[in-house]
Write a protein that holds these residues in place. Structure first.
Motif, PDB file in Angstrom:
ATOM      1  N   LEU A  36       0.849  -1.190   0.000  1.00 13.52           N
ATOM      2  CA  LEU A  36       0.000   0.000   0.000  1.00 13.52           C
ATOM      3  C   LEU A  36       0.888   1.244   0.000  1.00 13.52           C
ATOM      4  CD1 LEU A  36      -2.730  -1.141   2.563  1.00 13.52           C
ATOM      5  CD2 LEU A  36      -2.886  -1.111   0.075  1.00 13.52           C
ATOM      6  N   ASP A  94       1.390   3.490   1.982  1.00 15.78           N
ATOM      7  CA  ASP A  94       2.100   3.815   3.223  1.00 15.78           C
ATOM      8  C   ASP A  94       3.094   2.718   3.614  1.00 15.78           C
ATOM      9  OD1 ASP A  94       0.486   1.780   4.060  1.00 15.78           O
ATOM     10  OD2 ASP A  94      -0.729   2.996   5.423  1.00 15.78           O
ATOM     11  N   GLU A 110       2.548  -0.527   3.985  1.00 25.47           N
ATOM     12  CA  GLU A 110       1.996  -1.759   4.562  1.00 25.47           C
ATOM     13  C   GLU A 110       1.845  -2.800   3.451  1.00 25.47           C
ATOM     14  OE1 GLU A 110      -1.782  -1.184   6.547  1.00 25.47           O
ATOM     15  OE2 GLU A 110      -2.078  -3.348   6.751  1.00 25.47           O
ATOM     16  N   PHE A 121      -9.292  -3.669  -6.185  1.00 24.26           N
ATOM     17  CA  PHE A 121      -7.904  -3.277  -6.474  1.00 24.26           C
ATOM     18  C   PHE A 121      -7.629  -3.274  -7.984  1.00 24.26           C
ATOM     19  CE2 PHE A 121      -3.381  -3.380  -6.946  1.00 24.26           C
ATOM     20  CZ  PHE A 121      -2.929  -2.540  -5.935  1.00 24.26           C
ATOM     21  N   SER A 139      -7.596  -0.072 -10.337  1.00 19.15           N
ATOM     22  CA  SER A 139      -7.422   1.133  -9.524  1.00 19.15           C
ATOM     23  C   SER A 139      -6.273   2.007 -10.038  1.00 19.15           C
ATOM     24  CB  SER A 139      -7.245   0.778  -8.046  1.00 19.15           C
ATOM     25  OG  SER A 139      -6.116  -0.044  -7.855  1.00 19.15           O
ATOM     26  N   LEU A 148      -3.368   3.746  -8.095  1.00 16.52           N
ATOM     27  CA  LEU A 148      -3.650   4.692  -7.005  1.00 16.52           C
ATOM     28  C   LEU A 148      -3.702   4.022  -5.636  1.00 16.52           C
ATOM     29  CD1 LEU A 148      -4.352   6.460  -9.471  1.00 16.52           C
ATOM     30  CD2 LEU A 148      -6.221   7.433  -8.150  1.00 16.52           C
ATOM     31  N   PHE A 149      -3.792   2.705  -5.617  1.00 19.03           N
ATOM     32  CA  PHE A 149      -3.902   1.988  -4.341  1.00 19.03           C
ATOM     33  C   PHE A 149      -2.586   1.316  -3.948  1.00 19.03           C
ATOM     34  CE2 PHE A 149      -8.795   1.143  -4.715  1.00 19.03           C
ATOM     35  CZ  PHE A 149      -9.032   2.473  -4.423  1.00 19.03           C
ATOM     36  N   MET A 177     -15.590   7.814  -4.509  1.00 17.52           N
ATOM     37  CA  MET A 177     -14.317   7.280  -5.024  1.00 17.52           C
ATOM     38  C   MET A 177     -13.142   7.997  -4.370  1.00 17.52           C
ATOM     39  SD  MET A 177     -14.812   6.538  -9.047  1.00 17.52           S
ATOM     40  CE  MET A 177     -16.421   6.446  -9.762  1.00 17.52           C
ATOM     41  N   ALA A 219     -13.113   9.455  -1.456  1.00 17.55           N
ATOM     42  CA  ALA A 219     -13.019   9.066  -0.043  1.00 17.55           C
ATOM     43  C   ALA A 219     -12.258   7.741   0.073  1.00 17.55           C
ATOM     44  CB  ALA A 219     -14.408   8.934   0.556  1.00 17.55           C
ATOM     45  N   LEU A 220     -12.552   6.832  -0.839  1.00 17.24           N
ATOM     46  CA  LEU A 220     -11.827   5.561  -0.866  1.00 17.24           C
ATOM     47  C   LEU A 220     -10.336   5.800  -1.106  1.00 17.24           C
ATOM     48  CD1 LEU A 220     -13.764   2.921  -2.992  1.00 17.24           C
ATOM     49  CD2 LEU A 220     -12.713   2.584  -0.756  1.00 17.24           C
ATOM     50  N   HIS A 221     -10.081   6.666  -2.065  1.00 20.25           N
ATOM     51  CA  HIS A 221      -8.705   6.997  -2.405  1.00 20.25           C
ATOM     52  C   HIS A 221      -7.966   7.536  -1.181  1.00 20.25           C
ATOM     53  CE1 HIS A 221      -5.815   9.568  -5.063  1.00 20.25           C
ATOM     54  NE2 HIS A 221      -5.240   8.459  -4.647  1.00 20.25           N
ATOM     55  N   ALA A 230      -8.713   7.100   1.940  1.00 19.16           N
ATOM     56  CA  ALA A 230      -8.589   6.098   3.003  1.00 19.16           C
ATOM     57  C   ALA A 230      -7.392   5.189   2.738  1.00 19.16           C
ATOM     58  CB  ALA A 230      -9.871   5.276   3.094  1.00 19.16           C
ATOM     59  N   ILE A 231      -7.072   4.993   1.476  1.00 16.38           N
ATOM     60  CA  ILE A 231      -5.994   4.065   1.141  1.00 16.38           C
ATOM     61  C   ILE A 231      -4.668   4.804   0.932  1.00 16.38           C
ATOM     62  CG2 ILE A 231      -5.249   2.378  -0.611  1.00 16.38           C
ATOM     63  CD1 ILE A 231      -8.390   1.747  -0.716  1.00 16.38           C
TER      64      ILE A 231
END
Ligand SMILES: Cc1cc2nc3c(=O)[nH]c(=O)nc-3n(C[C@H](O)[C@H](O)[C@H](O)COP(=O)(O)OP(=O)(O)OC[C@H]3O[C@@H](n4cnc5c(N)ncnc54)[C@H](O)[C@@H]3O)c2cc1C
Lengths: 364, 459
Positions: free
Chosen positions: B171, B173, B175, B195, B198, B201-202, B438, B440-442, B444-445
């Protein structure tokens, strides 16, 4: 009992309920009994009145329907136009709705050939935790714009929002079917035969295994032109070198697959559990399940075990956890819904946070 | 973040020959196959192990440096365009096929494996990887995954997403997570499905478990030539109406035929206004029966010439023409834009008339190649970049075609993705509320938006 049962037909009414409730759980026809909530603090959002096909042009291979539409209605309409949902949605006879089937993420025997429900969903409209109506995906058979939220909703169990409308891809309905049943003295032998078939360039519609006290039965379903079915079935026999086999045709054949889709083989007191597996893990799993007296059948080329669990689900939960398998309770008393090992839980939590920061949708 | 500390940190991970910083080395990475967008990254790193990728992403996260994953750079939407202040993580040497299991019909691969290599490795077992973008001899599984790439055989077999079982991902960050399993089935929300597509972007896929399927026993590939493009389109509707499910249904117009012929001599009739390629695949007995049905339709469809592939070599020749169409158009024009949009299949004819009208209005030639079975248009807009304003006019025309697709109830992209090129068109297809979810999802990840910054969402 839920505090309040709301049956809503209009999107703005649903939005109102969402805004004014702190804990919610959507409900369709209630056919997947294990997925119902009995928590009194939760508002059940009954969307079974949201029914009807909104758009269907057979030449497009797509339709859009309200989420509460019973699949029986959809399958009838499609069949009238020579089409079908190739993933064989289960529990249609018990009133399963389109939205409920997506939320539970269930596919039947036909998923072997062309893919599961995730492979046929194209788009949707839903209401998120903020009460906003959101559209995602598209209404055409191919679309790569934006994140694939339609797929995300498959298996979401209503915890990411309530679905309103869904668009699906469909395929031409095969004109006829035939099934070859073969008995094996051991489950492992039936699995070997199944794996062998799976690698051959054959158009097999469904491939299922039913273990029993003296071994296992392998069911191989073919679909297509009636005239060439006999020669195709004979070819299967020759490939497998079968002697002890039987060909199912007509009503008998139909009834067998109907039983597979409707789970009529399960005792009412047992919990029906869906366990994704791989063929290689079946023998070990089967031994344990048999030891606990659980009836079970393997679907989709042994990529899925359907288990009728007789006892307390925590035993099954531990057993699956140890084997690194996940599972979902589908029918039966309300207990633990998701069992075993949850893959990607941290990622799922981020997704949940984004779509439902206040945690309004009940986590099952 | 100053360049020298980034460089120092990177040089602890990469030897000098895999850490590129001087302008001559960076030039090849400045754009992808959409060459009108260019940006020079601060550095390019060439990863050869998953651990290098993980360390690099962690470093980027720590230093707040944006990164762009890059496979073979064949994106047609600017997906692998670098960030000017960021890093390019080249993955084409992270290309091991880790495991190929013919019994369970799957392959576990690293993201830099080239699409066709998967099928090549699976061939001895009679298996193959179904998604077949025309770029398959070069594009990578990582790129396919990021764009949910398609190809000619999507109608029957689906896109990349339908063939991905599991993923290992780093991810943004740092992880490292796993999604999915080796089973065709899953429980819980379909995170693998989310995924795939995406667009980088993820985070970065490090390991991908692919589903393999048995290679069809037989093919029947039919070429039918028409004096009008509309006639070819009508035939598609008739084929579909009679209950056939061909593996592929493709159409090319005259300009595309000319280009393909000039490039690879596929044996296409040069005077055809519309050329239909239909391929049936499956068990021999079935294909034979369906072939009779198909030929009835084709013979009644007003085709003035029909050719059936004689053998595998002939079949390959037919496909070579179709699959080289994009690059072949380069022979007709110094510059061109490959557009990608979708319309409902029943409105293909209308859409093509409208594209012809726009082509005349803009005085720019448009060649059409499309996955007709899916309603997936690929208009190729020809222009001469040396003429001032030509690129802008071509882009404007491309934009009008996208609006047309949305007006007709279709999509602004069927398989090439949004990337950089179409980010301002996303709001044409989706409402503010749709985009908010979309985004917000972005967030969050990737809260810092360091993975492929600036792509997909409107500027
Ligand atoms: C001649 C030609 C023909 C084409 N034909 C088709 C076709 O028929 N169908 C079709 O769908 N496309 C087609 N394309 C487009 C392109 O080939 C595809 O989009 C392909 O999947 C890109 O792969 P790549 O390895 O070149 O990816 P790149 O261009 O390098 O990258 C594409 C995107 O993927 C991301 N990415 C790469 N690796 C990873 C990873 N490991 N994890 C996360 N993100 C990653 C990048 O950041 C970028 O956003 C064609 C292109 C050309 C030039």
């Amino acid at each position: 009992m839920p505090l309040e049962n709301v049956t809503v037909t209009r999107y703005n009414e649903i939005q109102e309920v969402i805004r004014s409730s702190s804990r919610l759980a959507p409900r369709g026809a209630g056919s997947k009994t294990a997925l119902q909530t009995t928590l009194s603090s939760v508002t059940t959002l009954n969307v079974s009145d949201l029914r009807g096909v909104l758009a269907y042009q057979p030449q497009e291979f797509t339709f859009t329907a309200l989420a509460g539409t019973p699949l029986a209605e959809i399958e009838r309409l499609l069949a009238e136009n020579g089409q079908y949902l190739p993933f064989d949605p289960p529990l249609v006879g018990r009133g399963a709705t389109l939205g409920g089937t997506v939320a539970a993420g269930l596919s039947g025997p036909g998923r072997y050939r062309y893919g599961g429900i995730r492979d046929f969903i194209l788009g949707l409209r839903f209401i998120d935790g903020h009460g906003k109506v959101v559209r995602a995906g598209g209404k055409v058979v191919k679309n790569a714009a934006g994140f694939d939220l339609p797929k995300l909703m498959v298996g979401s169990l209503g915890r990411l929002g309530v679905m309103l409308e869904l668009t699906f891809k469909v395929f031409p309905l095969p004109p006829s079917y035939g099934t070859l049943r073969s008995e094996f003295q051991a489950l492992s032998a039936a699995l070997d035969a199944m794996l062998h078939l799976g690698r051959l360039p054959l158009d097999i519609a469904a491939l299922e295994l039913i273990p029993h006290a003296n071994g296992a039965a392998l069911y191989i379903r073919l679909a297509g032109d009636q005239q060439i079915l006999p020669s195709r079935l004979n070819r299967l026999r020759a490939i497998l070198g079968l002697k002890d086999d039987e060909i199912l045709a007509g009503q008998t054949e139909h009834d067998f697959w109907q039983e597979q889709k409707e789970f009529t083989w399960i005792e009412a007191a047992h919990t029906l559990v869906k366990v994704p597996v791989t063929p290689r893990r079946v023998v070990a799993l089967d031994k344990q399940l048999a030891a606990h007296g659980a009836a079970r059948r393997y679907s989709a080329g042994a990529n899925l075990a359907w288990v009728a669990w007789p006892g307390d689900s925590s035993t099954l939960d531990h057993m699956l956890e140890e084997q690194g398998l996940s599972a979902l309770a589908v029918l039966g008393a309300n207990g633990q819904v998701r069992l075993g090992r949850q893959v990607g839980a941290a990622f799922e939590a981020r997704v949940k946070q984004a779509l439902d920061p206040a945690g309004k949708w009940l986590a099952l | 973040m100053d360049n020298s500390s980034l460089h120092t940190a990177l040089s602890r991970i990469y030897p000098p020959d895999r850490l590129l910083t001087n302008p001559a080395q960076l030039t090849p990475y400045e754009s992808d196959a959409l060459t009108s967008f260019r940006a020079r990254p601060k550095a390019v790193v060439i990863a050869t192990s998953q651990s290098e990728v993980i360390q690099t992403v962690r470093l980027c996260h720590q230093l707040g440096v944006p990164f762009v994953a890059r496979g073979s750079g064949t994106s047609l939407s600017g997906g692998s365009l670098p960030c000017a202040d960021g890093l390019v993580i080249a993955l084409n040497r992270l290309n091991r096929i880790i495991r190929l299991d013919p019994h369970e019909r799957l392959a576990v691969v690293e993201p830099g494996v080239v699409n066709l290599e998967v099928s090549r490795a699976a061939a001895p077992f009679g298996l193959y990887f179904a998604p077949d973008p025309s770029s398959q001899p070069v594009c990578t599984i990582g790129g396919n995954l990021a764009f949910n790439s398609g190809g000619a055989h999507c109608l029957k077999y689906g896109m990349t997403s339908n063939h991905v079982l599991a993923l290992k991902v780093v991810l943004p960050d740092g992880e490292v997570i796993e999604l999915g399993s080796e089973s065709l089935e899953s429980t819980g929300p379909d995170l693998v499905g989310l995924f795939v597509g995406s667009e980088g972007l993820f985070g970065i896929a490090l390991e991908v478990t692919l589903r393999l399927i048995p290679k069809p026993e037989a093919y029947k590939t039919v070429l039918a030539a028409y004096r009008s493009l509309g006639k070819a389109g009508d035939t598609v509707a008739q084929i579909v109406a009679c209950g056939l499910l061909p593996g592929a249904i493709e159409i090319m117009d005259n300009l595309a035929i000319q280009a393909a012929e000039a490039a690879v001599q596929a044996g296409y009739p040069l005077d055809a206004q519309g050329l239909l390629v239909v391929e049936l695949d499956g068990e021999t007995r079935i294909v034979e029966a369906e072939f009779e049905q198909l030929m009835e339709v084709i013979h009644a469809s007003g085709a003035y010439a029909v050719h059936v592939a004689r053998d595998e070599a002939d079949r390959q020749r037919i496909w070579k023409g179709r699959k080289s169409a994009f690059s072949a158009v380069g022979r007709l024009s110094p510059d061109y834009i490959v557009q990608d949009g979708v319309v409902p299949r029943s409105r293909l004819g209308e859409a093509l008339v409208e594209i012809q009208r726009l082509s005349a209005a803009y005085d720019l030639r448009v060649a059409n190649v499309f996955h007709a079975g899916d309603g997936n248009l690929h208009p190729l807009i020809l222009f001469d970049g040396r003429q001032s304003g030509a690129l802008e006019r071509a882009e404007q025309l491309a934009g009008e075609i996208l609006h047309l697709c949305v007006r007709f109830g279709g999509s602004i992209t069927g398989e090439h993705g949004i990337g950089m090129e179409k980010r301002n068109f996303l709001p044409v297809m989706f409402s503010e509320a749709d985009l908010q979810v979309m985004q917000a999802l972005h967030r969050a990840i990737d809260p810092d938006q360091i993975a492929n910054r600036g792509k997909m969402f409107p500027a």
